[in-house]
Write a protein that holds these residues in place. Structure first.
Motif, mmCIF file in Angstrom:
data_model
loop_
_atom_site.group_PDB
_atom_site.id
_atom_site.type_symbol
_atom_site.label_atom_id
_atom_site.label_comp_id
_atom_site.label_asym_id
_atom_site.label_seq_id
_atom_site.Cartn_x
_atom_site.Cartn_y
_atom_site.Cartn_z
ATOM 1 N N LEU A 1 0.822 -1.215 0.000
ATOM 2 C CA LEU A 1 0.000 0.000 0.000
ATOM 3 C C LEU A 1 0.853 1.261 0.000
ATOM 4 O O LEU A 1 0.443 2.296 -0.526
ATOM 5 N N SER A 2 2.053 1.176 0.582
ATOM 6 C CA SER A 2 2.920 2.359 0.662
ATOM 7 C C SER A 2 3.328 2.860 -0.723
ATOM 8 O O SER A 2 3.782 3.997 -0.859
ATOM 9 N N GLU A 3 3.140 2.037 -1.736
ATOM 10 C CA GLU A 3 3.507 2.421 -3.102
ATOM 11 C C GLU A 3 2.315 2.937 -3.901
ATOM 12 O O GLU A 3 2.403 3.116 -5.121
ATOM 13 N N THR A 4 1.194 3.181 -3.224
ATOM 14 C CA THR A 4 -0.026 3.616 -3.925
ATOM 15 C C THR A 4 -0.431 5.043 -3.551
ATOM 16 O O THR A 4 -1.594 5.411 -3.690
ATOM 17 N N GLY A 5 0.515 5.836 -3.039
ATOM 18 C CA GLY A 5 0.218 7.226 -2.717
ATOM 19 C C GLY A 5 -0.180 7.484 -1.276
ATOM 20 O O GLY A 5 -0.589 8.597 -0.946
ATOM 21 N N VAL A 6 -0.079 6.465 -0.420
ATOM 22 C CA VAL A 6 -0.438 6.656 0.995
ATOM 23 C C VAL A 6 0.768 6.308 1.877
ATOM 24 O O VAL A 6 0.633 5.753 2.959
ATOM 25 N N TYR A 7 1.952 6.665 1.415
ATOM 26 C CA TYR A 7 3.199 6.295 2.101
ATOM 27 C C TYR A 7 3.222 6.768 3.552
ATOM 28 O O TYR A 7 3.481 5.991 4.473
ATOM 29 N N SER A 8 2.972 8.050 3.777
ATOM 30 C CA SER A 8 3.072 8.604 5.133
ATOM 31 C C SER A 8 2.051 7.969 6.071
ATOM 32 O O SER A 8 2.329 7.761 7.253
ATOM 33 N N SER A 9 0.880 7.630 5.562
ATOM 34 C CA SER A 9 -0.141 6.984 6.397
ATOM 35 C C SER A 9 0.291 5.574 6.784
ATOM 36 O O SER A 9 0.035 5.117 7.902
ATOM 37 N N CYS A 10 0.968 4.875 5.878
ATOM 38 C CA CYS A 10 1.485 3.536 6.191
ATOM 39 C C CYS A 10 2.574 3.625 7.251
ATOM 40 O O CYS A 10 2.636 2.795 8.164
ATOM 41 N N VAL A 11 3.417 4.646 7.148
ATOM 42 C CA VAL A 11 4.461 4.864 8.157
ATOM 43 C C VAL A 11 3.831 5.040 9.529
ATOM 44 O O VAL A 11 4.319 4.496 10.532
ATOM 45 N N GLU A 12 2.753 5.795 9.598
ATOM 46 C CA GLU A 12 2.061 6.021 10.874
ATOM 47 C C GLU A 12 1.592 4.710 11.490
ATOM 48 O O GLU A 12 1.702 4.508 12.702
ATOM 49 N N LEU A 13 1.059 3.798 10.683
ATOM 50 C CA LEU A 13 0.571 2.527 11.208
ATOM 51 C C LEU A 13 1.703 1.671 11.770
ATOM 52 O O LEU A 13 1.492 0.900 12.706
ATOM 53 N N PHE A 14 2.889 1.815 11.222
ATOM 54 C CA PHE A 14 4.016 1.020 11.694
ATOM 55 C C PHE A 14 4.626 1.576 12.993
ATOM 56 O O PHE A 14 5.492 0.922 13.580
ATOM 57 N N LYS A 15 4.202 2.730 13.430
ATOM 58 C CA LYS A 15 4.780 3.312 14.647
ATOM 59 C C LYS A 15 4.500 2.453 15.875
ATOM 60 O O LYS A 15 5.321 2.384 16.791
ATOM 61 N N PHE A 16 3.336 1.797 15.899
ATOM 62 C CA PHE A 16 3.021 0.954 17.058
ATOM 63 C C PHE A 16 3.982 -0.237 17.164
ATOM 64 O O PHE A 16 4.626 -0.418 18.207
ATOM 65 N N PRO A 17 4.145 -1.070 16.129
ATOM 66 C CA PRO A 17 5.077 -2.192 16.270
ATOM 67 C C PRO A 17 6.530 -1.754 16.412
ATOM 68 O O PRO A 17 7.333 -2.459 17.027
ATOM 69 N N LEU A 18 6.879 -0.594 15.860
ATOM 70 C CA LEU A 18 8.251 -0.103 16.016
ATOM 71 C C LEU A 18 8.615 0.090 17.482
ATOM 72 O O LEU A 18 9.744 -0.162 17.892
ATOM 73 N N THR A 19 7.640 0.518 18.270
ATOM 74 C CA THR A 19 7.916 0.795 19.686
ATOM 75 C C THR A 19 7.494 -0.342 20.612
ATOM 76 O O THR A 19 8.122 -0.568 21.642
ATOM 77 N N GLN A 20 6.445 -1.078 20.259
ATOM 78 C CA GLN A 20 5.877 -2.068 21.171
ATOM 79 C C GLN A 20 6.337 -3.506 20.901
ATOM 80 O O GLN A 20 6.375 -4.326 21.824
ATOM 81 N N CYS A 21 6.670 -3.836 19.679
ATOM 82 C CA CYS A 21 7.130 -5.202 19.358
ATOM 83 C C CYS A 21 8.120 -5.154 18.200
ATOM 84 O O CYS A 21 7.886 -5.763 17.148
ATOM 85 N N PRO A 22 9.230 -4.428 18.370
ATOM 86 C CA PRO A 22 10.187 -4.280 17.264
ATOM 87 C C PRO A 22 10.799 -5.595 16.814
ATOM 88 O O PRO A 22 11.085 -5.768 15.626
ATOM 89 N N ASP A 23 10.989 -6.541 17.748
ATOM 90 C CA ASP A 23 11.560 -7.834 17.370
ATOM 91 C C ASP A 23 10.610 -8.607 16.454
ATOM 92 O O ASP A 23 11.026 -9.231 15.481
ATOM 93 N N LEU A 24 9.312 -8.557 16.757
ATOM 94 C CA LEU A 24 8.314 -9.218 15.920
ATOM 95 C C LEU A 24 8.258 -8.577 14.537
ATOM 96 O O LEU A 24 8.166 -9.264 13.515
ATOM 97 N N LEU A 25 8.333 -7.248 14.498
ATOM 98 C CA LEU A 25 8.249 -6.536 13.218
ATOM 99 C C LEU A 25 9.462 -6.819 12.342
ATOM 100 O O LEU A 25 9.306 -7.121 11.154
#
Length: 227
Positions: free
Chosen positions: A67-91
């Motif tokens: 989806l990040s390649e369909t014009g909604v890149y920044s919104s996809c980045v926002e969704l990844f903020k949760f796993p980046l901080t809460q479960c980085p090993d899983l991500l």
């Protein structure tokens, strides 16, 4: 239908966002999907945490990357903020296990994740080994790891430099990555690491300096040290 990229990416992203925020209503972990293999982890992700459980779905991660390649890149980045901080090993395991998919967002996420495992995360050793030994896009991932180590050190405060350099040397020894790091740039980092490696008996400093001067040229080396 959920994991297929829709013609309306904004609508799909909105749906995914609401699902991720409300796993009591819809949780990706409750449905058939390709799941991230986590058997290698020393500390396993929280099974009872439904917000984290959703991120076990490789299909979810793959869909967001696409989806990040369909014009909604920044919104996809926002969704990844949760796993980046809460479960980085899983991500990061999920990103690495999606070996055939590579794009700008995946590279950016791995670059952000690597410094986390240079710290005190209990899964650091196995994650870094897993990343370093990737075969698909292996050279690119190794470059990301080495750049992350360099940036982590160069951006450290005076109080942090010694402990970070020691950590980088320990990690590079475990990964057998020291020769690669010492042949990179910037030279200020290379020289600090080489001096520590020499004190530990891992490196003959005079030979390394001779080789670097030959490779870079005396003038380049001189001006690099001045900078």
């Amino acid at each position: 239908m959920v994991y297929r990229v829709w013609k309306n990416p904004e609508g799909q992203l909105s749906w995914l966002n609401n699902a991720l925020k409300n796993p009591d209503i819809f949780c990706f972990a409750d449905f058939t999907c390709r799941r991230t293999a986590t058997e290698c982890l020393k500390a396993q992700p929280e099974e009872e945490n439904r917000l984290i459980s959703s991120w076990r779905s490789l299909n979810l991660i793959e869909t967001l990357l696409n989806l990040s390649e369909t014009g909604v890149y920044s919104s996809c980045v926002e969704l990844f903020k949760f796993p980046l901080t809460q479960c980085p090993d899983l991500l990061i395991l999920g990103l690495l296990q999606l070996s055939s998919l590579w794009n700008k967002l995946k590279q950016e996420l791995i670059s952000v994740l690597i410094p986390i495992f240079l710290g005190t995360n209990p899964n650091s050793a196995v994650i870094l080994q897993n990343a370093w030994n990737q075969t698909y896009n292996g050279q690119l991932i190794r470059t990301i790891i080495m750049n992350a180590m360099t940036d982590w050190y160069m951006k450290s405060s005076d109080q942090e430099q010694s402990s970070r350099l020691t950590r980088i040397l320990d990690v590079s020894q475990d990964l057998k990555a020291l020769p690669f790091l010492l042949n990179g740039l910037p030279l200020a980092f290379n020289i600090d690491l080489a001096c520590l490696a020499a004190r530990r008996g891992y490196l003959k400093l005079d030979k390394w300096l001779t080789d670097r001067i030959r490779d870079l040229g005396v003038i380049t080396l001189f001006f690099s040290l001045l900078v």
